[in-house]
Write a protein that holds these residues in place. Structure first.
Motif, PDB file in Angstrom:
ATOM      1  N   GLY A  66     -27.794  82.460  24.645  1.00 55.63           N
ATOM      2  CA  GLY A  66     -28.236  83.851  24.712  1.00 55.63           C
ATOM      3  C   GLY A  66     -27.149  84.882  24.548  1.00 55.63           C
ATOM      4  N   TRP A  67     -25.927  84.469  24.222  1.00 51.60           N
ATOM      5  CA  TRP A  67     -24.829  85.420  24.057  1.00 51.60           C
ATOM      6  C   TRP A  67     -24.800  85.941  22.621  1.00 51.60           C
ATOM      7  CZ3 TRP A  67     -22.276  87.287  28.107  1.00 51.60           C
ATOM      8  CH2 TRP A  67     -22.333  86.561  29.301  1.00 51.60           C
ATOM      9  N   ARG A  68     -24.356  87.165  22.484  1.00 53.40           N
ATOM     10  CA  ARG A  68     -24.260  87.793  21.177  1.00 53.40           C
ATOM     11  C   ARG A  68     -22.834  87.630  20.630  1.00 53.40           C
ATOM     12  NH1 ARG A  68     -26.309  91.333  17.620  1.00 53.40           N
ATOM     13  NH2 ARG A  68     -24.960  92.933  16.747  1.00 53.40           N
ATOM     14  N   VAL A  69     -22.739  87.380  19.324  1.00 46.80           N
ATOM     15  CA  VAL A  69     -21.452  87.302  18.637  1.00 46.80           C
ATOM     16  C   VAL A  69     -21.412  88.436  17.616  1.00 46.80           C
ATOM     17  CG1 VAL A  69     -19.912  85.874  17.245  1.00 46.80           C
ATOM     18  CG2 VAL A  69     -21.397  84.801  18.949  1.00 46.80           C
ATOM     19  N   GLU A  70     -20.328  89.240  17.632  1.00 47.16           N
ATOM     20  CA  GLU A  70     -20.254  90.439  16.802  1.00 47.16           C
ATOM     21  C   GLU A  70     -19.065  90.386  15.847  1.00 47.16           C
ATOM     22  OE1 GLU A  70     -20.352  94.043  19.050  1.00 47.16           O
ATOM     23  OE2 GLU A  70     -22.505  93.900  19.371  1.00 47.16           O
ATOM     24  N   TYR A  71     -19.096  91.338  14.899  1.00 48.59           N
ATOM     25  CA  TYR A  71     -18.028  91.463  13.904  1.00 48.59           C
ATOM     26  C   TYR A  71     -17.530  92.901  13.894  1.00 48.59           C
ATOM     27  CZ  TYR A  71     -16.074  92.339   9.241  1.00 48.59           C
ATOM     28  OH  TYR A  71     -15.273  92.754   8.211  1.00 48.59           O
ATOM     29  N   ASN A  72     -16.210  93.077  13.989  1.00 53.80           N
ATOM     30  CA  ASN A  72     -15.607  94.403  13.950  1.00 53.80           C
ATOM     31  C   ASN A  72     -14.731  94.494  12.701  1.00 53.80           C
ATOM     32  OD1 ASN A  72     -13.980  96.732  14.365  1.00 53.80           O
ATOM     33  ND2 ASN A  72     -14.322  96.589  16.560  1.00 53.80           N
ATOM     34  N   ALA A  73     -15.171  95.298  11.737  1.00 49.86           N
ATOM     35  CA  ALA A  73     -14.472  95.377  10.452  1.00 49.86           C
ATOM     36  C   ALA A  73     -13.145  96.117  10.544  1.00 49.86           C
ATOM     37  CB  ALA A  73     -15.370  96.063   9.420  1.00 49.86           C
ATOM     38  N   ALA A  74     -12.939  96.890  11.613  1.00 45.22           N
ATOM     39  CA  ALA A  74     -11.693  97.652  11.741  1.00 45.22           C
ATOM     40  C   ALA A  74     -10.565  96.837  12.355  1.00 45.22           C
ATOM     41  CB  ALA A  74     -11.941  98.908  12.580  1.00 45.22           C
ATOM     42  N   SER A  75     -10.889  95.661  12.861  1.00 46.19           N
ATOM     43  CA  SER A  75      -9.894  94.804  13.504  1.00 46.19           C
ATOM     44  C   SER A  75      -9.364  93.807  12.485  1.00 46.19           C
ATOM     45  CB  SER A  75     -10.534  94.073  14.694  1.00 46.19           C
ATOM     46  OG  SER A  75      -9.611  93.235  15.326  1.00 46.19           O
ATOM     47  N   ASP A  76      -8.198  94.101  11.943  1.00 43.81           N
ATOM     48  CA  ASP A  76      -7.646  93.303  10.842  1.00 43.81           C
ATOM     49  C   ASP A  76      -6.670  92.250  11.356  1.00 43.81           C
ATOM     50  OD1 ASP A  76      -8.798  94.699   8.503  1.00 43.81           O
ATOM     51  OD2 ASP A  76      -7.660  96.402   9.282  1.00 43.81           O
TER      52      ASP A  76
ATOM     53  N   PRO B  42     -22.180  94.159  27.595  1.00 45.29           N
ATOM     54  CA  PRO B  42     -22.009  93.013  28.501  1.00 45.29           C
ATOM     55  C   PRO B  42     -22.571  91.701  27.963  1.00 45.29           C
ATOM     56  CG  PRO B  42     -23.690  94.535  29.319  1.00 45.29           C
ATOM     57  CD  PRO B  42     -23.025  95.219  28.194  1.00 45.29           C
ATOM     58  N   ARG B  43     -23.497  91.731  27.006  1.00 46.39           N
ATOM     59  CA  ARG B  43     -24.055  90.492  26.481  1.00 46.39           C
ATOM     60  C   ARG B  43     -23.309  89.986  25.252  1.00 46.39           C
ATOM     61  NH1 ARG B  43     -25.840  87.188  29.567  1.00 46.39           N
ATOM     62  NH2 ARG B  43     -26.685  86.065  27.773  1.00 46.39           N
ATOM     63  N   VAL B  44     -22.225  90.647  24.884  1.00 52.55           N
ATOM     64  CA  VAL B  44     -21.405  90.161  23.778  1.00 52.55           C
ATOM     65  C   VAL B  44     -20.470  89.085  24.321  1.00 52.55           C
ATOM     66  CG1 VAL B  44     -19.646  90.756  22.071  1.00 52.55           C
ATOM     67  CG2 VAL B  44     -21.545  92.317  22.498  1.00 52.55           C
ATOM     68  N   GLY B  45     -20.646  87.868  23.832  1.00 52.60           N
ATOM     69  CA  GLY B  45     -19.824  86.764  24.299  1.00 52.60           C
ATOM     70  C   GLY B  45     -18.586  86.539  23.457  1.00 52.60           C
ATOM     71  N   ALA B  46     -18.620  87.018  22.197  1.00 46.07           N
ATOM     72  CA  ALA B  46     -17.469  86.830  21.300  1.00 46.07           C
ATOM     73  C   ALA B  46     -17.506  87.903  20.231  1.00 46.07           C
ATOM     74  CB  ALA B  46     -17.486  85.442  20.662  1.00 46.07           C
ATOM     75  N   ALA B  47     -16.340  88.237  19.719  1.00 46.70           N
ATOM     76  CA  ALA B  47     -16.217  89.217  18.627  1.00 46.70           C
ATOM     77  C   ALA B  47     -15.069  88.792  17.734  1.00 46.70           C
ATOM     78  CB  ALA B  47     -15.980  90.626  19.179  1.00 46.70           C
ATOM     79  N   CYS B  48     -15.280  88.915  16.448  1.00 45.11           N
ATOM     80  CA  CYS B  48     -14.239  88.540  15.499  1.00 45.11           C
ATOM     81  C   CYS B  48     -13.866  89.742  14.647  1.00 45.11           C
ATOM     82  CB  CYS B  48     -14.703  87.400  14.598  1.00 45.11           C
ATOM     83  SG  CYS B  48     -16.131  87.787  13.568  1.00 45.11           S
ATOM     84  N   GLY B  49     -12.704  89.662  14.011  1.00 44.63           N
ATOM     85  CA  GLY B  49     -12.226  90.748  13.172  1.00 44.63           C
ATOM     86  C   GLY B  49     -12.291  90.384  11.699  1.00 44.63           C
ATOM     87  N   ARG B  50     -11.741  91.279  10.896  1.00 47.92           N
ATOM     88  CA  ARG B  50     -11.693  91.078   9.439  1.00 47.92           C
ATOM     89  C   ARG B  50     -10.480  90.203   9.119  1.00 47.92           C
ATOM     90  NH1 ARG B  50     -11.061  90.095   4.533  1.00 47.92           N
ATOM     91  NH2 ARG B  50     -11.363  91.633   2.864  1.00 47.92           N
ATOM     92  N   ILE B  51     -10.723  89.030   8.574  1.00 48.84           N
ATOM     93  CA  ILE B  51      -9.661  88.080   8.278  1.00 48.84           C
ATOM     94  C   ILE B  51      -9.215  88.280   6.827  1.00 48.84           C
ATOM     95  CG2 ILE B  51      -8.958  85.676   8.320  1.00 48.84           C
ATOM     96  CD1 ILE B  51      -9.836  86.862  11.025  1.00 48.84           C
ATOM     97  N   HIS B  52      -7.911  88.475   6.634  1.00 53.05           N
ATOM     98  CA  HIS B  52      -7.342  88.644   5.300  1.00 53.05           C
ATOM     99  C   HIS B  52      -6.493  87.418   4.962  1.00 53.05           C
ATOM    100  CE1 HIS B  52      -8.274  93.026   5.105  1.00 53.05           C
ATOM    101  NE2 HIS B  52      -8.153  92.921   6.422  1.00 53.05           N
ATOM    102  N   PRO B  53      -6.843  86.677   3.925  1.00 54.25           N
ATOM    103  CA  PRO B  53      -5.991  85.547   3.517  1.00 54.25           C
ATOM    104  C   PRO B  53      -4.723  86.048   2.839  1.00 54.25           C
ATOM    105  CG  PRO B  53      -7.827  85.796   1.996  1.00 54.25           C
ATOM    106  CD  PRO B  53      -8.041  86.805   3.086  1.00 54.25           C
ATOM    107  N   THR B  54      -3.622  85.421   3.140  1.00 55.03           N
ATOM    108  CA  THR B  54      -2.342  85.802   2.533  1.00 55.03           C
ATOM    109  C   THR B  54      -1.772  84.623   1.765  1.00 55.03           C
ATOM    110  OG1 THR B  54      -1.129  85.164   4.533  1.00 55.03           O
ATOM    111  CG2 THR B  54      -1.850  87.454   4.371  1.00 55.03           C
ATOM    112  N   GLY B  55      -0.846  84.919   0.876  1.00 61.63           N
ATOM    113  CA  GLY B  55      -0.231  83.909   0.034  1.00 61.63           C
ATOM    114  C   GLY B  55      -0.219  84.378  -1.407  1.00 61.63           C
TER     115      GLY B  55
END
Length: 1063
Positions: A666-676, A571-584
Motif C-alpha cells: 500500500g505504499w506509494r513510490v514517486e518520481y521527482n524530475a528535479a532531483s538529478d 506520509p504514504r510515500v514509501g520511496a522516491a527516485c530522481g532523474r538518473i543521467h547515464p554518463t560515459g
C-alpha cells in the motif's frame, strides 16, 4: 578533485524563478478580479429594476448565480466520489449563502455588494480570538483579531444605519437588509474548520479532540453529502424558470474562480505566500471597488446598455448614501486584512499538501478571495553498495558525500532539518595473502582507501583511519571535515553472504533493526511504558530515511533535499527516485542517454501521475524506514532464492522487487524530475547486453507479479487503480510483441523499397531473427553477443533506409494525411515538444537519431538474447580486475599507537590495545547482533554441487517454458498479420488518401490488427504526454519553492565557508 557544484545553471534557474513568481502573482490577481467583477455583474443583472434583461429573462441571471455557487460543489462532489470509490452541518451555510447572493444582494446597490462580501470574516475573526486565547503561549495576533472583529461589526452597524435612515418606512427593503446581514453571518460559518482544529488541540476537552479526529476520518463522506446538500438547497432557493441560455458572464466567472483557486494553491506551494497569494487577493477587492467607484446606491431603473459603470449610478443624492457605504466598505476591508494578518507570518513547507494549506478543499466562487484568505528533523542514512568500481567511479560518490557533509555540517550546524550518516558496503573486499593465514584487503578496497586520502587531503589534514575487525570482515570509520561519519563495511565473502541484495539486507537490519530499535528495546526492558515507547518508535520510523546509492553515483545535496521533501510532505510515500543521467562516452552511452530520457520524460512521469512508479532505481532512491519495516517488505526481501523463478525476480532486479513489495503493502513510490543524479553507464556492447539480460526478465517477472495481484493491490494501495493496471498490461503486451513489431516494420520498408508483396516481405524479414534465435540456443553467451553486434550494424543501415523510405512515401504520395504518416509525425512532434519542456536536456534529442538506428538491436536482438539467456543468473557486469597502474596503497599492520594519516587495523578483542576500550565498545555490543543476523539471513551459502545442478536444470526448464509462450505469441501475431496481408482485399480498413491540397487522390489500406496496435500505442503515448505536462508544472512549483527557501541557506553556507577558508 572539485567538490563544488559546477553543473547547476543557477543564474538561469533564478531568472526562471522570478518570471514564474511574477506570472503567478499577475494571474492570481487577474483571475480574482474577473471572478468578483463578473459575479457582481450577474447580481446587478438579476435586480428587478435593471432594464438590461427583461422581466421574463431575469431568471436566467439567477440561474447563472446559482451555477456560480454550486460549480465548486459539483467539482468537490466528483473528486470525493472518486477518492471514496478509488480507495478509502453545512446545510445552514448553503441555505444562507444562496439567500445572501440570490435573494438579498440583487436588491442592494453594487457598492454595498462589493464590500459586504468582506464582512463574511466576522466568525473567522471571533474563532481566531478564541483559538489564540486558548493557546498556551503568548500570541502576538490576539490584538489584530480583536480589532478585526470590532471593525467588521462596525461595518454592519454602518450598513444597517444607511438603509434605516434612508427610508425607515420601506419594510420590503428592511427584509432584504435583514436577510443580507443574517446570510453573511451564517456564510462565515463556512470556515469554522480552520480554527476548530486549533481549538481542539489546545483544549483539554476529550470530546473536542475525538470530534476533530472523527471529522478527519470521514472527510470524503462529509464532502459527498455536503456537496449534494449544497446543490439541492441552492436549486430550491433559486426557484426560477430554467432557460437554455449560455451567458458569457457566468462562463468567465466559473472559469476564473476555478483557475484562481488552482493558481493560489500553486503560489502557496511555491513558497510565495506574500507576493503571489496574499497581496493579489487583498488588491482584488480594492480593484473591484475602484472599477465601481462612480456607482452610488439606490434605484435600479437604469439600463446596462452602452457604458456599464457610469449608467449604474442612479441618484444625485450623494450625501449620507455615499459616505456610509464608504465607511462600511473601509471597515469591512480592514477587518478582513486584520483577520488574515497571521498569514503574513505563516510558515509554509515546500510543496505543502493542499489539505494542509487549506482546511476546506472547496473554494467559493462568490467569495473567491475571502475563501482563499480564510481558509520535524529527519535522520538520513546514505547506503552505498560497492563491488568492482573503478578508481574514478569511487571518486564520484565519495565527493558527493563530502559535498553533503559541507552542506549539512554536524559541527556548528546551521540548520537542523536533517542529520545523516554514510555507510558503504563493500562486497568481496578481502583476498588471501601469500605467506599469511590472515585475509587482507584486495586491490579494489585499497583503491577506496586511497580515494579517501585524496579527497580529504586537499584542504584538510587526513585524520587517523581505523579499520576495525568485525564478525563480517572489517569496518573503516572516517570523520569528515564537518563532523559527519562515513562507515565503510568491508565484507569477507567467507564470513557473510555477498552480492548486492544481501548487502542491502545487511544495512536494512543493521540500521533499522539494530540502530533504530535496540535503544527502545533497552528502555522497554527497564520498564518504560509500552504505549509511549510505541509512539516514539512510530515517529522515528516515519522520519528515518535511507538513501540507496550505487558505488559510482554522483549527486548534489539539492537532489537529496528534493527527495526528502516528497517523503516529508506525503506520509504514504514509501520511496522516491530522481532523474538518473547515464554518463560515459561512445555509441552505447549515447543510445542510453536518449533511452533514459524518454523513460523518465514520459514513462516515469505517467506512472507518477496516474498511478505509482513501479521501479525506484537502486542507484539513487530514498526509502522511508516505516515502509521498509512494514509487514512482508524487509522480511520478505531477505528471502533466500530457492526456486528458479526466485533467482530471476529476486536477484536479477533487486530494486524493482523491493518496489513491488512496497506497492503490495500500500505504499506509494514517486518520481521527482528535479532531483538529478549521475551514474556510469556500460560503454561496451557486451556489458550493455549483459546488463539488459538481467533487467529484462526481472522486469517481466515483477510486472506479471503485480498484474496477478491486481484485485488485492488496487484495494490496498490508494494510488493504484484497475485502469492503471490495464495501462501496465498494455505496456507489457507491447513489450512482449516488440520483436514481431520490429519484423513488421522491416517488412513494410522492404515492400516499399523493392516493390514486392507485403506477405513476401514479411517472410524475408523474419528469417534473420529466426536464425539468431536458433544460434542463441546453440552458442555461448559471448558468441551470441558478437553475432548480435554484426546484425546490429546491418539493421542500423536498414533502419536508415526505413527512415528514408517513410519520407519517400510521403513525397511520392504527396500527402502526410495517411494513418502511418500522421502517426509518425505525431510521435516526432510529441518527442520534440517533450524535449522543449526539458530545456536543460534538449541536446539529448540529437541522440534520438542514433536511437532510431538502434531500435532493431534494442527491441529485437536484445530481447531474443535476454529471453534465451534467462537461465544465466550471473551479474554479467564489472567482472573485471583493477586497471593497471591504479593507486593501491599498502595496508599497515596492527599498531598500538595512532599515526596521523595512516591506516590502523584494530582488533576489538585484543587485550592491552589502547584503542579497544574507547573505540570498540559498541562493536562488542553489536557482536551478538551480527552473529544472529548471519545465522538467520546472511550465512554464506554452502557449496552443494547437487543442488546447484538441480537449480541449473530448473532454470533451463523455466527458460524453455517462458520462451515457448513468448515466441509463440510473437509467431501468432506475425501469422495473423501475414494472413490479413495475403487476403488484403477482404480484410482491410480503407482510409482516404488526401493530398497537401486537401483533395482525395485514392485510398490507403491498413490491416485491422496493425491499425488497432498503432491506435493503442498512440493512445498510450498521448496519455504519457499529457501526464508529462502535469508533472512538469508541479516540478516547476516544487523547484521554485526550493530555490526560494534553500538558496538563502546555500548563500549563508558558502559565505561561512569562505570566511573560514580566509581565516
Amino acid at each position: 578533485p572539485v567538490i563544488e557544484d559546477e553543473q547547476t545553471p543557477w543564474k538561469m534557474i533564478k531568472l526562471l524563478k522570478i518570471i514564474s513568481l511574477f506570472l503567478v502573482a499577475v494571474i492570481v490577481f487577474g483571475l480574482a478580479l474577473c471572478s468578483k467583477a463578473s459575479f457582481l455583474v450577474l447580481i446587478t443583472l438579476a435586480n428587478e429594476g435593471t432594464k438590461t434583461l427583461t422581466a421574463e429573462h431575469k431568471p436566467v441571471a439567477l440561474l447563472c448565480i446559482g451555477c456560480s455557487l454550486i460549480s465548486s460543489s459539483v467539482l468537490l462532489f466528483l473528486k470525493s466520489i472518486w477518492k471514496a470509490c478509488y480507495k478509502t452541518s453545512k446545510v445552514i451555510f448553503f441555505l444562507q449563502c444562496s439567500i445572501l447572493t440570490i435573494v438579498a444582494m440583487p436588491h442592494l446597490d453594487i457598492v454595498t455588494n462589493v464590500t459586504i462580501l468582506n464582512g463574511v470574516a466576522v466568525l473567522s475573526s471571533l474563532l481566531q480570538m478564541i483559538a489564540q486565547c486558548t493557546a498556551k503561549e503568548r500570541n502576538r495576533f490576539l490584538l489584530p483579531s480583536i480589532t478585526a472583529f470590532l471593525l467588521i461589526l462596525l461595518g454592519y452597524v454602518l450598513f444597517l444605519v444607511l438603509y434605516i435612515m434612508k427610508n425607515p418606512s420601506d419594510i420590503k427593503m428592511a427584509v432584504w437588509v435583514g436577510l443580507a446581514v443574517g446570510g453573511s453571518f451564517l456564510v462565515s460559518f463556512n470556515w469554522w474548520e480552520n480554527y476548530f482544529r486549533l481549538i481542539s488541540e489546545n483544549s483539554s476537552s476529550v470530546f473536542l479532540k475525538d470530534l476533530c479526529k472523527d471529522v478527519r476520518k470521514c472527510q470524503n463522506l462529509l464532502h459527498i453529502l455536503s456537496s449534494l446538500l449544497r446543490i439541492v438547497v441552492t436549486a430550491c432557493v433559486l426557484g426560477a424558470t430554467f432557460l437554455w441560455i449560455v451567458a458569457i458572464t457566468v462562463g468567465v466567472q466559473l472559469i476564473s474562480s476555478a483557475l484562481c483557486h488552482w493558481f493560489a494553491v500553486a503560489a502557496c506551494k511555491m513558497h510565495a505566500l506574500r507576493r503571489c497569494f496574499i497581496m493579489p487577493l487583498y488588491l482584488a477587492s480594492l480593484a473591484v471597488m475602484a472599477l465601481y467607484c462612480d456607482v452610488v446606491v439606490d434605484g435600479r431603473n437604469q439600463s446596462l446598455n452602452g457604458s456599464v459603470f457610469p449608467e449604474l449610478s442612479s441618484s444625485s443624492d450623494v450625501g449620507i448614501s455615499v459616505y456610509l457605504p464608504s465607511g462600511s466598505a473601509v471597515t469591512w476591508w480592514i477587518g478582513l486584512v486584520l483577520a488574515t494578518l497571521h498569514l503574513w507570518y505563516l510558515n509554509v513547507f515546500r510543496i505543502q499538501r493542499t489539505q494542509d494549506l487549506f482546511i476546506r478543499r472547496l473554494y467559493e466562487g462568490a467569495f473567491i478571495e475571502q475563501s482563499l484568505l480564510l481558509n520535524t528533523p529527519v535522520m538520513l542514512y546514505l547506503c552505498a553498495t560497492m563491488w568492482h568500481e573503478t578508481y574514478d567511479e569511487m571518486m564520484n560518490i565519495i565527493i558527493s558525500i563530502f559535498r553533503l557533509d559541507r552542506y549539512r555540517p554536524k559541527t556548528e550546524p546551521t540548520f537542523n532539518d536533517f542529520t545523516f550518516e554514510a555507510h558503504i558496503y563493500f562486497d568481496d573486499a578481502f583476498e588471501d595473502a601469500g605467506g599469511s593465514q590472515e585475509r587482507h584487503l584486495n586491490e579494489y578496497a585499497k583503491n577506496l582507501v586511497q580515494v579517501f586520502r585524496e579527497v580529504y587531503g586537499r584542504q584538510h589534514h587526513v585524520p587517523e583511519q581505523k579499520i576495525i575487525r568485525t564478525p563480517y570482515g572489517g569496518r573503516l570509520v572516517i570523520t569528515m571535515p564537518h563532523g559527519n561519519l562515513i562507515n565503510v563495511h568491508f565484507k569477507d565473502k567467507d564470513l557473510i553472504r555477498h552480492k548486492k541484495r544481501w548487502s542491502q539486507v545487511m544495512y536494512l537490519y543493521y540500521l533499522l533493526g539494530w540502530k533504530l530499535m535496540s535503544k527502545y528495546y533497552a528502555r522497554w526492558q527497564k520498564g518504560e511504558g509500552e504505549i509511549e515507547l510505541g509512539a516514539e518508535v512510530q515517529k522515528e520510523k516515519h522520519n528515518t530515511y535511507i538513501l540507496a546509492l550505487d558505488g559510482d553515483t554522483d549527486f548534489q545535496p539539492a537532489a537529496v533535499l528534493l527527495l526528502i521533501d516528497r517523503l516529508r510532505m506525503y506520509p504514504r510515500v514509501g520511496a522516491a527516485c530522481g532523474r538518473i543521467h547515464p554518463t560515459g562516452s561512445g555509441p552505447a552511452v549515447w543510445f542510453q542517454k536518449f533511452e533514459y530520457s524518454i523513460s523518465h520524460w514520459l514513462q516515469k512521469t505517467a506512472e507518477h501521475v496516474i498511478g505509482c512508479v513501479l521501479c525506484s532505481p537502486g542507484c539513487f532512491s530514498l526509502f522511508r524506514a516505516e515502509a521498509l519495516m512494514d509487514d512482508n517488505v524487509m522480511r520478505r526481501y531477505s528471502t533466500k532464492s530457492t526456486e528458479a523463478s526466485h533467482f530471476i525476480q529476486y536477484d536479477q532486479g533487486e530494486d524493482r522487487w523491493l518496489c513491488t513489495l512496497l506497492l503490495k503493502q500500500g505504499w506509494r513510490v514517486e518520481y521527482n524530475a528535479a532531483s538529478d543524479a549521475y551514474t556510469n553507464a556500460p560503454e561496451d556492447f557486451k556489458e550493455l547486453y549483459n546488463q539488459r539480460r538481467r533487467w529484462g526478465p526481472s522486469t517481466l517477472a515483477n510486472v506479471v507479479d503485480l498484474l496477478g495481484a491486481t484485485a488485492t493491490v488496487s484495494k490496498k494501495n490508494l494510488s493504484i487503480s484497475k485502469p492503471f493496471m490495464f495501462y501496465q498490461l498494455f505496456n507489457l503486451v507491447s513489450a512482449i510483441l516488440a520483436p514481431a513489431t520490429i519484423c513488421l516494420m522491416v517488412a513494410g520498408s522492404l515492400a516499399f523499397i523493392f516493390e514486392i508483396h507485403s506477405g513476401g516481405a514479411l517472410v524475408i524479414a523474419v528469417i534473420p531473427p529466426i536464425i539468431y534465435l536458433i544460434l542463441c540456443f546453440k552458442l555461448k553467451s559471448d558468441t551470441q553477443i558478437s553475432v548480435a553486434a554484426v546484425l546490429s550494424v546491418i539493421y542500423a543501415f536498414l533502419m536508415l533506409v526505413v527512415t528514408m523510405s517513410i519520407i519517400g512515401a510521403m513525397v511520392k504520395d504527396n500527402t502526410i494525411l495517411t494513418p502511418s504518416s500522421i502517426f509518425i509525425l505525431t510521435m516526432a512532434g510529441i518527442y520534440v515538444i517533450t524535449a522543449i519542456m526539458h530545456p536543460a536536456e534538449f541536446p539529448l534529442v540529437f541522440y534520438g537519431l542514433l536511437y532510431i538506428l538502434c531500435i532493431p538491436s534494442a527491441y529485437l536482438l536484445l530481447t531474443i538474447y535476454s529471453m534465451v539467456n534467462m537461465n544465466n543468473v550471473s551479474w554479467g557486469t564489472r567482472e573485471t580486475k583493477p586497471a593497471a597502474g591504479a593507486a593501491t596503497p599498502a595496508v599497515t599492520t596492527t599498531q598500538t599507537k595512532t599515526q596521523k594519516g595512516k591506516l590502523v587495523l584494530i582488533d576489538p578483542s585484543a587485550k592491552g590495545d589502547q584503542h579497544a576500550p574507547c573505540l570498540c565498545v559498541y562493536l562488542q555490543e553489536e557482536k551478538q547482533f551480527w552473529m544472529d543476523l548471519q545465522e538467520k539471513y546472511l550465512k554464506p551459502l554452502p557449496v552443494d554441487k547437487e543442488k546447484q545442478k538441480q537449480i541449473t536444470s530448473d532454470l533451463k526448464e523455466l527458460r524453455n517454458k517462458i520462451n515457448f509462450a513468448f515466441f509463440i505469441l510473437n509467431a501468432l501475431w506475425l501469422v495473423a498479420t501475414f494472413t490479413l496481408q495475403v487476403f488484403e482485399a477482404a480484410f482491410t480498413i480503407k482510409f482516404p488518401k488526401v493530398g497537401l491540397d486537401l483533395i482525395k487522390n485514392g485510398d490507403v489500406t491498413v490491416d485491422p490488427i496493425g491499425f488497432m496496435f498503432i491506435f493503442g500505442f498512440a493512445t498510450s503515448v498521448i496519455i504519457q504526454f499529457l501526464a508529462m505536462f502535469s508533472h512538469r508544472v508541479y516540478t516547476l512549483i516544487h523547484y521554485v519553492a526550493f530555490m526560494d527557501t534553500e538558496a538563502k541557506h546555500l548563500l549563508l553556507l558558502y559565505l561561512m565557508h569562505d570566511v573560514r577558508r580566509n581565516e
